[in-house]
Design an enzyme around this catalytic site. Structure first.
Site, PDB file in Angstrom:
ATOM      1  N   LYS A 127      47.793  28.135  28.153  1.00 38.84           N
ATOM      2  CA  LYS A 127      47.072  27.409  29.210  1.00 38.84           C
ATOM      3  C   LYS A 127      46.293  26.236  28.628  1.00 38.84           C
ATOM      4  CE  LYS A 127      44.410  27.493  33.343  1.00 38.84           C
ATOM      5  NZ  LYS A 127      43.939  28.181  34.513  1.00 38.84           N
ATOM      6  N   GLU A 168      46.205  18.026  36.852  1.00 39.78           N
ATOM      7  CA  GLU A 168      47.466  18.389  37.509  1.00 39.78           C
ATOM      8  C   GLU A 168      48.156  17.196  38.149  1.00 39.78           C
ATOM      9  OE1 GLU A 168      47.513  22.304  39.308  1.00 39.78           O
ATOM     10  OE2 GLU A 168      49.091  21.658  40.658  1.00 39.78           O
ATOM     11  N   HIS A 185      50.858  32.264  47.462  1.00 38.57           N
ATOM     12  CA  HIS A 185      49.772  31.798  48.341  1.00 38.57           C
ATOM     13  C   HIS A 185      50.122  32.030  49.809  1.00 38.57           C
ATOM     14  CE1 HIS A 185      47.758  28.884  45.227  1.00 38.57           C
ATOM     15  NE2 HIS A 185      47.454  30.146  45.020  1.00 38.57           N
ATOM     16  N   ASN A 227      51.562  27.246  38.118  1.00 39.24           N
ATOM     17  CA  ASN A 227      51.645  27.790  39.475  1.00 39.24           C
ATOM     18  C   ASN A 227      52.961  28.501  39.732  1.00 39.24           C
ATOM     19  OD1 ASN A 227      49.332  27.393  41.186  1.00 39.24           O
ATOM     20  ND2 ASN A 227      49.562  25.232  40.700  1.00 39.24           N
ATOM     21  N   LYS A 235      39.476  24.623  37.033  1.00 39.36           N
ATOM     22  CA  LYS A 235      39.721  24.569  38.480  1.00 39.36           C
ATOM     23  C   LYS A 235      38.671  25.434  39.164  1.00 39.36           C
ATOM     24  CE  LYS A 235      44.620  23.593  39.068  1.00 39.36           C
ATOM     25  NZ  LYS A 235      45.909  24.126  39.536  1.00 39.36           N
TER      26      LYS A 235
HETATM   27  P1  NAD Z   1      38.188  39.157  41.820  1.00 38.72           P
HETATM   28  O1  NAD Z   1      37.304  38.147  41.278  1.00 38.72           O
HETATM   29  O2  NAD Z   1      38.140  39.447  43.275  1.00 38.72           O
HETATM   30  O3  NAD Z   1      37.969  40.511  41.008  1.00 38.72           O
HETATM   31  C1  NAD Z   1      38.726  41.625  41.341  1.00 38.72           C
HETATM   32  C2  NAD Z   1      37.867  42.854  41.673  1.00 38.72           C
HETATM   33  O4  NAD Z   1      37.447  43.454  40.454  1.00 38.72           O
HETATM   34  C3  NAD Z   1      36.617  42.563  42.446  1.00 38.72           C
HETATM   35  O5  NAD Z   1      36.367  43.617  43.350  1.00 38.72           O
HETATM   36  C4  NAD Z   1      35.549  42.544  41.371  1.00 38.72           C
HETATM   37  O6  NAD Z   1      34.267  42.827  41.848  1.00 38.72           O
HETATM   38  C5  NAD Z   1      36.040  43.624  40.459  1.00 38.72           C
HETATM   39  N1  NAD Z   1      35.644  43.515  39.070  1.00 38.72           N
HETATM   40  C6  NAD Z   1      35.582  42.387  38.323  1.00 38.72           C
HETATM   41  N2  NAD Z   1      35.351  42.691  37.050  1.00 38.72           N
HETATM   42  C7  NAD Z   1      35.208  44.040  36.973  1.00 38.72           C
HETATM   43  C8  NAD Z   1      34.966  44.944  35.918  1.00 38.72           C
HETATM   44  N3  NAD Z   1      34.891  44.530  34.668  1.00 38.72           N
HETATM   45  N4  NAD Z   1      34.872  46.251  36.218  1.00 38.72           N
HETATM   46  C9  NAD Z   1      35.047  46.686  37.505  1.00 38.72           C
HETATM   47  N5  NAD Z   1      35.308  45.875  38.538  1.00 38.72           N
HETATM   48  C10 NAD Z   1      35.399  44.573  38.270  1.00 38.72           C
HETATM   49  O7  NAD Z   1      39.730  38.810  41.507  1.00 38.72           O
HETATM   50  P2  NAD Z   1      40.466  38.165  40.255  1.00 38.72           P
HETATM   51  O8  NAD Z   1      41.818  38.747  40.280  1.00 38.72           O
HETATM   52  O9  NAD Z   1      39.667  38.257  39.030  1.00 38.72           O
HETATM   53  O10 NAD Z   1      40.544  36.621  40.643  1.00 38.72           O
HETATM   54  C11 NAD Z   1      41.287  36.178  41.749  1.00 38.72           C
HETATM   55  C12 NAD Z   1      40.771  34.824  42.131  1.00 38.72           C
HETATM   56  O11 NAD Z   1      40.958  33.908  41.069  1.00 38.72           O
HETATM   57  C13 NAD Z   1      41.457  34.229  43.336  1.00 38.72           C
HETATM   58  O12 NAD Z   1      40.511  33.723  44.221  1.00 38.72           O
HETATM   59  C14 NAD Z   1      42.290  33.108  42.750  1.00 38.72           C
HETATM   60  O13 NAD Z   1      42.481  32.046  43.656  1.00 38.72           O
HETATM   61  C15 NAD Z   1      41.462  32.704  41.584  1.00 38.72           C
HETATM   62  N6  NAD Z   1      42.219  32.042  40.524  1.00 38.72           N
HETATM   63  C16 NAD Z   1      41.735  30.875  40.061  1.00 38.72           C
HETATM   64  C17 NAD Z   1      42.376  30.229  39.029  1.00 38.72           C
HETATM   65  C18 NAD Z   1      41.801  28.970  38.452  1.00 38.72           C
HETATM   66  O14 NAD Z   1      42.467  28.321  37.639  1.00 38.72           O
HETATM   67  N7  NAD Z   1      40.587  28.621  38.784  1.00 38.72           N
HETATM   68  C19 NAD Z   1      43.532  30.795  38.470  1.00 38.72           C
HETATM   69  C20 NAD Z   1      43.998  32.008  38.968  1.00 38.72           C
HETATM   70  C21 NAD Z   1      43.319  32.622  40.001  1.00 38.72           C
HETATM   71  N1  GLY Z   2      45.961  28.739  37.609  1.00 41.95           N
HETATM   72  C1  GLY Z   2      46.590  27.468  37.655  1.00 41.95           C
HETATM   73  C2  GLY Z   2      45.844  26.393  36.956  1.00 41.95           C
HETATM   74  O1  GLY Z   2      44.822  26.611  36.384  1.00 41.95           O
HETATM   75  O2  GLY Z   2      46.279  25.277  36.988  1.00 41.95           O
END
Ligand code: NAD
Ligand code: GLY
Length: 364
Positions: free
Chosen positions: A231, A241, A256, A249, A147
């Site tokens: 997953k 999906e 969200h 989800n 995704k």
């Molecule tokens: P993020 O990518 O914003 O990372 C969180 C913070 O940690 C950021 O400030 C980043 O710069 C920092 N960071 C990252 N790695 C680090 C490290 N090793 N050391 C220090 N700092 C570090 O947030 P996240 O929680 O990783 O991802 C959230 C996003 O993922 C949302 O946009 C969400 O919609 C998306 N998401 C997508 C899916 C999917 O299936 N594609 C699933 C779940 C979430």
């Molecule tokens: N995080 C939900 C999905 O990948 O479907």
């Protein structure tokens, strides 16, 4: 010296199948990058926080496989998961005359991974990309399954594509620099897999939560592996999906709404999901799908993970309007992922009166 053995999982999607590697020291290990598409150019997509920590090491490793390794560091944060920031990736690719074989490497958390993946899906109608997730959340969830998306001011992840990476490299060592708040956010997505698919894993998380929060590598390795296994099975059964994948989800319909209602970045995605899981558990219990004590069990675990369990005080009508925009909504009916007996999730609607009760019961 590896602290834990490297584990490998296959995500089975026919010609789009790929491996997920989980272990320590993987960033510097030559075998992490061998066998990937050969290309003269590679672009490391990272952000201004992660690039100074890890981009040089990745650059050194990739220089053995590509003649030219370029880098782009995006602005950090969910608030920048937008068109303007996405364009910085296309600018870097075009300014450097990158051809259609160019490989993108997403080095960062879910925001970088989702944006780099979407850029890879679009650039010249599709170039290969590799996920190098650096947050726990990205290692257990967002880097796997294809995704990709950016946000629209009216809704999260509304503009995107299903586009699978060629490999996922989960180096557990990079989690050492992750802020505690971000680690907790990742734990929300780990916890999610228990109620939806594996009650024994939920027991294991409860027993090992302190080790996970202390970054014990053996515990992290198990958590990342089991999460990715669950997953991978779900994605292999329903990549786009049409139905089953929606169970991933759990907690996200409420979550969200929290993220969009407060403005992206105010609560972390994982924080919103943690609180959203408490709310969805409460709704499951009020519908008689799980025992009445289940929401309290989830609330305790989410709280122990360092996550908020009281939802923000958004106006009730705003909650409902935001949840109607959720991608699972059908003809204006809000649909939730609910627990229907521990280890099994279902996607369904719920009477509006009950949803309002849950919002009131769970809000600050
Ligand atoms: P993020 O990518 O914003 O990372 C969180 C913070 O940690 C950021 O400030 C980043 O710069 C920092 N960071 C990252 N790695 C680090 C490290 N090793 N050391 C220090 N700092 C570090 O947030 P996240 O929680 O990783 O991802 C959230 C996003 O993922 C949302 O946009 C969400 O919609 C998306 N998401 C997508 C899916 C999917 O299936 N594609 C699933 C779940 C979430
Ligand atoms: N995080 C939900 C999905 O990948 O479907």
């Amino acid at each position: 010296m590896n602290a834990v053995p490297t584990r490998e999982l296959r995500i089975d999607l026919g010609e789009r199948s790929y491996d997920i590697r989980i272990g320590c020291g993987l960033l510097d290990a030559p075998e992490s990058w061998s066998g990937l598409p050969r290309a003269a150019q590679a672009l490391i997509v990272s952000n201004t926080t992660v690039a100074p920590l890890y981009a040089q090491r990745l650059h050194t490793a990739l220089a053995r496989h590509h003649e030219r390794v370029l880098q782009v560091a995006l602005h950090d944060g969910e608030a920048h998961k937008d068109w303007a920031t996405l364009n910085l990736i296309f600018d870097a690719l075009l300014e450097n005359e990158c051809d259609r074989r160019t490989v993108l490497y997403a080095l960062g958390g879910g925001v970088v991974g989702d944006m780099a993946g979407f850029a890879a899906a679009c650039y010249m109608r599709g170039v290969p990309f590799v996920q190098v997730p650096t947050t726990l959340l990205a290692q257990v969830d967002s880097s796997v399954g294809g995704k990709t998306a950016i946000n629209h001011p009216r809704g999260k992840n509304m503009i995107g594509a299903f586009y699978q990476p060629r490999r996922v490299i989960c180096d557990l060592d990079v989690l050492d620099t992750l802020p505690q708040r971000e680690l907790s956010a990742g734990l929300a997505e780990v916890i999610k897999y228990g109620p939806i698919a594996d009650p024994a894993f939920l027991d294991w998380i409860e027993a090992n939560l302190d080790a996970l929060r202390a970054l014990d590598k053996a515990a992290l390795s198990h958590a990342v592996r089991r999460s990715c296994e669950i997953k991978a099975a779900v994605v292999a059964a329903d990549e786009r999906e049409s139905d089953l994948r929606a169970i991933l989800n759990f907690g996200h319909t409420f979550g969200h709404a929290i993220e969009a209602g407060l403005g992206y970045g105010e609560w972390l995605h994982g924080e919103a999901v943690g609180c959203g899981m408490v709310m969805a558990s409460e709704l499951s219990a009020r519908l008689g799908l799980v025992p009445a004590e289940f929401p309290a069990r989830m609330r305790r675990l989410v709280e122990r993970a360092g996550l908020p369990v009281r939802a923000p005080a958004l106006p009730e009508e705003q909650w409902l309007a935001l949840m109607r925009l959720d991608k699972k909504a059908l003809s204006g009916e809000i649909r939730f992922v609910l627990i229907d007996g521990l280890g099994k999730a279902v996607q369904r609607g719920a009477p509006e009166g009950l949803v309002r009760e849950v919002i009131r019961a769970c809000s600050a």
